[in-house]
Design a protein around this motif. Sequence first.
Motif: not given
Length: 414
Positions: A352-381
């Motif tokens: 719960a506290m990590i989820a609250a902390d996430a509101v301060f995460l940089p957008t560039s970092f979150l976009r990179r995480v999203g890209g990594w997740t999308a590529r990993a999901r695409g490779a898995l599927f």
Amino acid sequence: MNRFGPLLGRGIERITASALGPYQTAVVRIGFAATWLLFLLRELPHRLELYGPDSPWNWDMAQRLIAENDAFTVLMWSDGRIWFEAVYALAVLSSALLMLGWRTRTMSVLFMIGVLSLQNRSIFMGDGGDNVIHLMATYLVFTRCGQVWSLDARRAARARVEPVEPVDLGRAAEPVDKVGPVLWWFLGLGLAVVTFMGELSGGWLMVFWGLWLAHGLWWAVGRRAPHGEARRLLDVIVKLAHNAALLVIMVEACLIYATAGWYKIQGSRWQDGTAVYYPLQLDYFSPWPALSDLLASHGLMVMLVTYGTVAVQVAFPFTLFNRRVKNVLLAAMIFEHAVIAVVLGLPFFSLAMIAADAVFLPTSFLRRVGGWTARARGALFSRFSRGAAVPGQRGADEEPARESTEHARVGFPS
């Protein structure tokens, strides 16, 4: 005075022209929904003792307390086993669907109902993280937390690329959304029944009817005049509500750390650097006794962790003015909560506290995480399916929809 005029104008334009922090609110949505879902699933065998008819805090005791504090919980509408199971199932289902981002506007309201109903039924069940979930579940209702990383975003992206036959030459073609209206009418019928039975009254009655009517008005205006003045006015109001709720979430997270840090400063055990030692000696907070004993046996480590915790919590709200320092302390706090989850056996508090902390995460970092997740999901599927890629899928997962077309084409409010 003239220097501040353009700055003020740009600031007003920014908060009314766009819903800020799409990635941050998406992470907060996923984080809190996943935390509550995992908690409910873990406590599934013990649900009756925690919140149900077999709870030591029985129905009569809870009813007397709620009569005094006016807390909201639908579990007080009946003390039957079937009703409790239905509410618990609703809490699980709404958490899962909110995490996936399916009809986020509707699911955020149902998620709030599930959280408040269970927690207010037995207020003594929790480890501190439940208080954070309690607050954030309410704030999420007013955010547009499904702009990215959601099934809603994917549906909106598909609607923008799939050809749709125009119904009326005088207005833009829109895809027909059948699920949204059915869901809206079904929930409206249930709300009407509850109102007629007298189970809802006062402020909560106005809140739920207001949300129901606001969603209906949004859809009706969008269908009749998707590019008219009324729609643009509603769009500005929605963005203002979102940005205000996002600000409240950020302020709430800062207050949690600031108050915790300043209260620790006043404690003698925190002042002499030994506070961390004592929880490590309690069986309740020692899921790994060997690890707890190892940490407790190093006095220097205990002192550094004790003073470091206080320093980070007190300093964090002030570091928001410096991005680099803020990111360093943010990483330290997330690591600290991960350690608490393992060493002290408080996983849901830490999540719960990590989820609250996430509101301060940089957008560039979150976009990179999203890209990594999308590529990993695409490779898995790709290993299981060789079908053609869905048009617009990448944009739905990685990029927020354009503000000018996002709401005009999605259809019914979700």
